[in-house]
Scaffold this motif. Sequence first.
Motif, PDB file in Angstrom:
ATOM      1  N   GLN A 299       0.610  -0.924   0.256  1.00  0.00           N
ATOM      2  CA  GLN A 299       0.043   0.093   0.282  1.00  0.00           C
ATOM      3  C   GLN A 299       0.621   1.390   0.004  1.00  0.00           C
ATOM      4  O   GLN A 299       0.482   2.530   0.163  1.00  0.00           O
ATOM      5  N   LYS A 300       2.582   0.920  -0.251  1.00  0.00           N
ATOM      6  CA  LYS A 300       2.826   1.958  -0.361  1.00  0.00           C
ATOM      7  C   LYS A 300       4.693   2.240  -0.803  1.00  0.00           C
ATOM      8  O   LYS A 300       4.493   0.768  -1.800  1.00  0.00           O
ATOM      9  N   GLU A 301       5.106   2.704  -1.578  1.00  0.00           N
ATOM     10  CA  GLU A 301       6.377   2.712  -2.208  1.00  0.00           C
ATOM     11  C   GLU A 301       7.431   1.499  -1.455  1.00  0.00           C
ATOM     12  O   GLU A 301       7.979   2.015   0.036  1.00  0.00           O
ATOM     13  N   PRO A 302       7.930   0.602  -2.608  1.00  0.00           N
ATOM     14  CA  PRO A 302       7.716  -0.024  -3.459  1.00  0.00           C
ATOM     15  C   PRO A 302       6.816  -0.248  -4.123  1.00  0.00           C
ATOM     16  O   PRO A 302       6.686  -1.174  -4.677  1.00  0.00           O
ATOM     17  N   GLY A 303       5.848  -1.071  -3.067  1.00  0.00           N
ATOM     18  CA  GLY A 303       5.090  -2.290  -2.852  1.00  0.00           C
ATOM     19  C   GLY A 303       3.863  -2.149  -3.878  1.00  0.00           C
ATOM     20  O   GLY A 303       3.261  -2.320  -5.093  1.00  0.00           O
ATOM     21  N   GLU A 305       3.611   0.382  -6.207  1.00  0.00           N
ATOM     22  CA  GLU A 305       4.659  -0.019  -7.820  1.00  0.00           C
ATOM     23  C   GLU A 305       4.778  -0.810  -8.544  1.00  0.00           C
ATOM     24  O   GLU A 305       4.292  -1.711  -9.859  1.00  0.00           O
ATOM     25  N   ILE A 306       5.157  -2.015  -7.482  1.00  0.00           N
ATOM     26  CA  ILE A 306       4.828  -3.391  -8.381  1.00  0.00           C
ATOM     27  C   ILE A 306       3.855  -4.220  -8.262  1.00  0.00           C
ATOM     28  O   ILE A 306       3.631  -5.018  -9.636  1.00  0.00           O
ATOM     29  N   LEU A 307       2.607  -3.776  -7.372  1.00  0.00           N
ATOM     30  CA  LEU A 307       1.594  -4.086  -7.517  1.00  0.00           C
ATOM     31  C   LEU A 307       1.088  -3.965  -8.829  1.00  0.00           C
ATOM     32  O   LEU A 307       0.151  -4.840  -9.915  1.00  0.00           O
ATOM     33  N   ASP A 308       1.175  -2.808  -9.470  1.00  0.00           N
ATOM     34  CA  ASP A 308       0.745  -1.786 -10.433  1.00  0.00           C
ATOM     35  C   ASP A 308       1.193  -2.665 -12.379  1.00  0.00           C
ATOM     36  O   ASP A 308       1.037  -2.926 -12.308  1.00  0.00           O
ATOM     37  N   ASP A 309       2.737  -2.814 -11.301  1.00  0.00           N
ATOM     38  CA  ASP A 309       3.560  -3.530 -12.765  1.00  0.00           C
ATOM     39  C   ASP A 309       2.815  -5.308 -12.428  1.00  0.00           C
ATOM     40  O   ASP A 309       2.933  -5.355 -14.421  1.00  0.00           O
ATOM     41  N   LEU A 310       2.732  -5.970 -11.499  1.00  0.00           N
ATOM     42  CA  LEU A 310       1.962  -7.182 -11.960  1.00  0.00           C
ATOM     43  C   LEU A 310       0.758  -6.797 -13.049  1.00  0.00           C
ATOM     44  O   LEU A 310       0.607  -7.941 -14.029  1.00  0.00           O
TER      45      LEU A 310
END
Length: 354
Positions: A299-303, A305-310
């Motif tokens: 729910q925060k960076e970089p997690g 961003e990783i979720l959006d990439d997935l």
Amino acid sequence: MRFKVLVTIVLLVIGAYVAFWFYLASQVEEKTLEAIANLQGSGVGVFYDDLEVEGFPYKIVLKSSSLKVSYGGPELAGRTVSIAFPEVAVVAQPWKLTHGVMVADYADLVVSENEEAVFRLAADHIKSSLILDIEERRPQRLSVVMDKMQWGYGPARPQERLSEARDVQIHVRRPIGESPDTDQLDMPVVGEMALRAKDIMAYEIPVGIFGKKADTVMVHAAVHGSRLPEFTPAGLAPWRDEGGTVTLQTLRIDSGKLDLTLKGDMSLDQEFRPLGAFSAEITGVEHIIEVLSGLSAFQKEPGDEILDDLKDMVEERRNGNDEMIKVLSLSIALQNGLLFVGPIPVYELSPVIR
């Protein structure tokens, strides 16, 4: 006259077999005690209440009660591994002593450090089959089947939740001759391992990723090299340096929520950290994204961003039933002491041995 001769021959055969059986039984007991003494002399602790041979006339049955085997050699870095059986029996046919079957109702395995448990495993209703290579005097094939297996970390605690698996099958073998599946560029296969288990509840995995439990887990791996290495720095270093690898031919996890298939190759770097590349295919992507979205790390960076990439990497395709499903294909790399999912480093890797 002929009847008397026939009776005499039958009695001689029976008498010879009886003598043969009791001679074998005495040899089995003698060799077992000799092997125990050799293990104790090499730093392995072997303790038991009694040891006896029975099974006449058709079997050789070696039975022991309160058997405990422990080892804490230098390659375990200060840890001790022990396994205990309240009762255990090893069964073999008199004419085929190179194939033994071990049967036990229960067994406990404990890894401890400074006399405190760091890992515990318990197994119920165990059957194990071992085939020996009589020429090389080493195991050729080992199969272990357990009705149920539970494991946990640290000392036992009241009402703790233990991870578990049912109908566990483990098979290990050394190939006989050249493996037909070996690529000419690969080193020979010197060992293979297969595992299958059902109804797995592993609390090490974040709750909910595979639903409540995984229905089935299957693993098939092969070790390539000029010989099977010992699991010590001195044994693994030459195996690594000559190009030894572990090929993960299949790792498959099926559940009602998410299915995962993983394949690839792995070796070790100079610091004995995993080094390799894998390809993964995941179906049931919506569920894993939903679960990860609820974790604070995503729910925060970089997690986030990783979720959006997935989400951007998900594609649609038809399955065997001609249904459209969402599939996430990932490249996974282990290098420089890090685990990469695609281009993103997500986990720091430790040496497999020190």
